[in-house]
Enzyme design. Structure first.
Site, PDB file in Angstrom:
ATOM      1  N   GLU A  78       0.836  -1.176   0.001  1.00 31.89           N
ATOM      2  CA  GLU A  78      -0.181   0.165   0.189  1.00 31.89           C
ATOM      3  C   GLU A  78       0.968   1.314   0.182  1.00 31.89           C
ATOM      4  O   GLU A  78       0.422   2.138  -0.400  1.00 31.89           O
ATOM      5  CB  GLU A  78      -0.909   0.021   1.372  1.00 31.89           C
ATOM      6  CG  GLU A  78      -2.169  -0.622   1.006  1.00 31.89           C
ATOM      7  CD  GLU A  78      -3.302  -0.465   2.036  1.00 31.89           C
ATOM      8  OE1 GLU A  78      -2.949   0.173   3.096  1.00 31.89           O
ATOM      9  OE2 GLU A  78      -4.438  -0.879   1.998  1.00 31.89           O
ATOM     10  N   HIS A 129       9.137 -26.572  -1.873  1.00 34.61           N
ATOM     11  CA  HIS A 129       8.430 -27.684  -2.312  1.00 34.61           C
ATOM     12  C   HIS A 129       7.275 -27.398  -3.289  1.00 34.61           C
ATOM     13  O   HIS A 129       6.757 -28.182  -3.735  1.00 34.61           O
ATOM     14  CB  HIS A 129       8.046 -28.682  -1.267  1.00 34.61           C
ATOM     15  CG  HIS A 129       9.416 -29.211  -0.610  1.00 34.61           C
ATOM     16  ND1 HIS A 129      10.103 -30.302  -0.760  1.00 34.61           N
ATOM     17  CD2 HIS A 129      10.048 -28.484   0.368  1.00 34.61           C
ATOM     18  CE1 HIS A 129      11.079 -30.583  -0.018  1.00 34.61           C
ATOM     19  NE2 HIS A 129      11.099 -29.558   0.842  1.00 34.61           N
ATOM     20  N   LYS A 169     -14.157  -0.556  -3.480  1.00 35.26           N
ATOM     21  CA  LYS A 169     -15.416  -0.152  -2.576  1.00 35.26           C
ATOM     22  C   LYS A 169     -16.226   0.491  -3.329  1.00 35.26           C
ATOM     23  O   LYS A 169     -17.720   0.097  -3.119  1.00 35.26           O
ATOM     24  CB  LYS A 169     -14.765   0.632  -1.417  1.00 35.26           C
ATOM     25  CG  LYS A 169     -13.700  -0.191  -0.283  1.00 35.26           C
ATOM     26  CD  LYS A 169     -13.466   0.760   0.453  1.00 35.26           C
ATOM     27  CE  LYS A 169     -12.408   0.282   1.550  1.00 35.26           C
ATOM     28  NZ  LYS A 169     -11.777   1.552   2.414  1.00 35.26           N
TER      29      LYS A 169
HETATM   30  O1  PA5 Z   1      -3.877   0.915   6.037  1.00 39.45           O
HETATM   31  C1  PA5 Z   1      -5.214   1.060   5.639  1.00 39.45           C
HETATM   32  O2  PA5 Z   1      -5.566   2.233   5.661  1.00 39.45           O
HETATM   33  C2  PA5 Z   1      -6.217   0.142   5.491  1.00 39.45           C
HETATM   34  O3  PA5 Z   1      -5.783  -1.015   5.468  1.00 39.45           O
HETATM   35  C3  PA5 Z   1      -7.222   0.239   6.640  1.00 39.45           C
HETATM   36  O4  PA5 Z   1      -6.586  -0.035   7.741  1.00 39.45           O
HETATM   37  C4  PA5 Z   1      -8.159  -0.637   6.370  1.00 39.45           C
HETATM   38  O5  PA5 Z   1      -9.098  -0.483   5.160  1.00 39.45           O
HETATM   39  C5  PA5 Z   1      -9.641  -0.712   7.588  1.00 39.45           C
HETATM   40  O6  PA5 Z   1      -9.606   0.579   7.468  1.00 39.45           O
HETATM   41  P1  PA5 Z   1     -10.607   1.025   8.774  1.00 39.45           P
HETATM   42  O7  PA5 Z   1      -9.796   1.058  10.131  1.00 39.45           O
HETATM   43  O8  PA5 Z   1     -11.088   2.411   8.827  1.00 39.45           O
HETATM   44  O9  PA5 Z   1     -11.858  -0.071   9.127  1.00 39.45           O
END
Ligand code: PA5
Length: 450
Positions: A289, A310, A424
């Site tokens: 990310e 393996h 989303k």
């Molecule tokens: O790194 C990030 O921002 C995402 O992985 C969020 O942690 C994930 O989408 C969960 O979001 P939230 O904590 O708002 O539910």
């Protein structure tokens, strides 16, 4: 003082020492952007100092809440996804015994997870199991609105209220969320759940050393003070110097950038301990990310050796030459176990009788690295003395700092994730979420045309 060691002797046949040292100037600039908080995404740098700011009062409060949850129930369900889930699971699994659900002599609760996917069968079977178990809930969401944990929380809230009655259920729920906004915050206020705040300036994937990770880890029975201490020791080194010789995170960031610039596209994080599987999952999110944007970035992958040798070993040895490996080594095991002598020796293993499995695992790691280097796969080595809280704290901060620095070295903002919204939005449009009417029409037309 830090105990984590970072070594790059197994890249030296691919990158010269001069090439690596030549990165120093670039690293100095990126390091200064990071520690002076002058770089891209600097509104999300709270994680940089958070472990050092965690005073006794917060830790004691988390530990007290954890103790009461531990005493109350044999199962803890942690609801969350992505950065609100992977870090705590990574650390809990790294520190837990191998079969906590079947054999648990610690009296600490078994930790189960929900809301990190949308599988009907998983959640149905979890509810069935919880019919028979005493349990508490920790629900974690920074935005408070993420659909996967929100659905899981609706299911589990309904279940826990039916099982224990409203009042008791409320005392069995802790929410970790934003300090002022989001649906979860509003629900916590309405029902009076105990709440911990996720600092506004810390993004999900950098949040494991906040209550997001510390609370579930403490409930699982682990020493969060030592965890934070390890992170603080690593922080000191990381902030103090940008020297490639003295700052292991800077050196890791520099080398992975050099390898990327040389045409390598995939970094594989390798472990030789199955309990590190989720540490790799956490690491994949952190780097994926942070760096995977604008059509750039190393693809972070993970493998569990020797098992995966393996299955994927063939590809690594002889497939497309576009990868490097970062290998985590653990020097000490929790127990002792040697290969026994066998009089008949029908399996021919007496040549290793009396040897420790730890030693054999280390030999497997060395043999694999040498083979992969011969197969033109550069290897980096990270060594921890043991899988304990202190070492894991160091490792977590090491990766967080390296990841941000690495992002700055490649001119990326390592703290946003604009691409995560795309799926989303489609999903909300397809489900007919209020406010998505135009998108719903557009996506239905598009599907009809396909
Ligand atoms: O790194 C990030 O921002 C995402 O992985 C969020 O942690 C994930 O989408 C969960 O979001 P939230 O904590 O708002 O539910």
């Amino acid at each position: 003082m830090i105990n984590l060691q970072f070594q790059y002797k197994h890249v030296i046949s691919f990158l010269s020492e001069e090439e690596i040292q030549f990165m120093q100037e670039e690293v100095d600039l990126s390091h200064s952007l990071l520690v002076e908080k002058d770089g891209k995404g600097n509104e999300f740098l709270g994680w940089l100092d958070f472990p050092a700011k965690l005073d006794e009062t917060i830790l004691t409060d988390i530990e007290a809440a954890a103790k009461s949850f531990r005493e109350k129930a044999e199962v803890l369900v942690v609801i969350g996804i992505g950065g609100s889930y992977l870090g705590s699971r990574a650390i809990i699994e790294a520190l837990s015994s191998s079969f906590p659900a079947i054999y648990n002599d610690t009296k600490n609760p078994v930790v189960l997870y929900a809301g990190n996917h949308l599988s009907l069968d998983y959640h149905y079977e979890l509810l069935q199991l919880l019919d028979k178990k005493d349990y508490n809930l920790v629900v974690i969401s920074k935005s408070g609105n993420t659909i996967e944990p929100a659905i899981a929380f609706r299911l589990l809230k309904n279940h826990i209220e039916k099982k224990y009655g409203y009042e008791e259920a409320c005392s069995r729920i802790i929410a970790v969320t934003d300090g002022s906004k989001g649906a979860l915050k509003a629900m916590a206020e309405k029902h009076g759940y105990k709440t911990y705040v996720i600092p506004e300036d810390i993004g999900g994937r950098y949040s494991v050393l906040t209550p997001v990770g510390l609370l579930p880890i403490a409930i699982a029975g682990f020493d969060i003070t030592q965890l934070v201490k390890g992170a603080c020791e690593m922080r000191k080194v990381c902030l103090e110097t940008s020297s490639l010789t003295d700052n292991p995170a800077a050196c890791y960031a520099a080398i992975r950038n050099l390898l990327y610039r040389s045409g390598i596209q995939i970094e594989i994080l390798v472990n030789y301990e199955p309990s590190l599987h989720y540490l790799t999952e956490w690491w994949k999110q952190l780097f994926g990310e942070s760096e995977g944007k604008e059509n750039e970035g190393l693809f972070p992958a993970g493998l569990d050796f020797t098992g995966d040798l393996h299955s994927m070993g063939q590809y690594i040895q002889q497939g497309q030459r576009m990868l490097f490996e970062t290998v985590i080594h653990i020097q000490k095991s929790r127990h002792s176990l040697v290969v026994p002598h066998d009089e008949a020796n029908m399996d021919g293993l007496n040549y290793i009788a009396g040897k420790s499995l730890r030693e054999i695992n280390a030999v497997a790691a060395l043999g694999t690295t040498l083979a992969h280097v011969d197969g033109e796969v550069p290897n980096l080595d990270i060594t921890l003395p043991a899988l304990d809280e202190r070492s894991i704290g160091e490792l977590i901060y090491f990766f967080e700092f390296a990841c941000s620095l690495s992002g700055y070295l490649s001119a990326t903002n390592p703290f946003n994730q604009p691409g995560v919204e795309a799926y989303k939005n489609n999903m909300f449009a397809l489900l007919g979420k209020p406010g998505f009417e135009n998108e719903t029409e557009a996506i239905r037309d598009r599907i009809a045309e396909e």
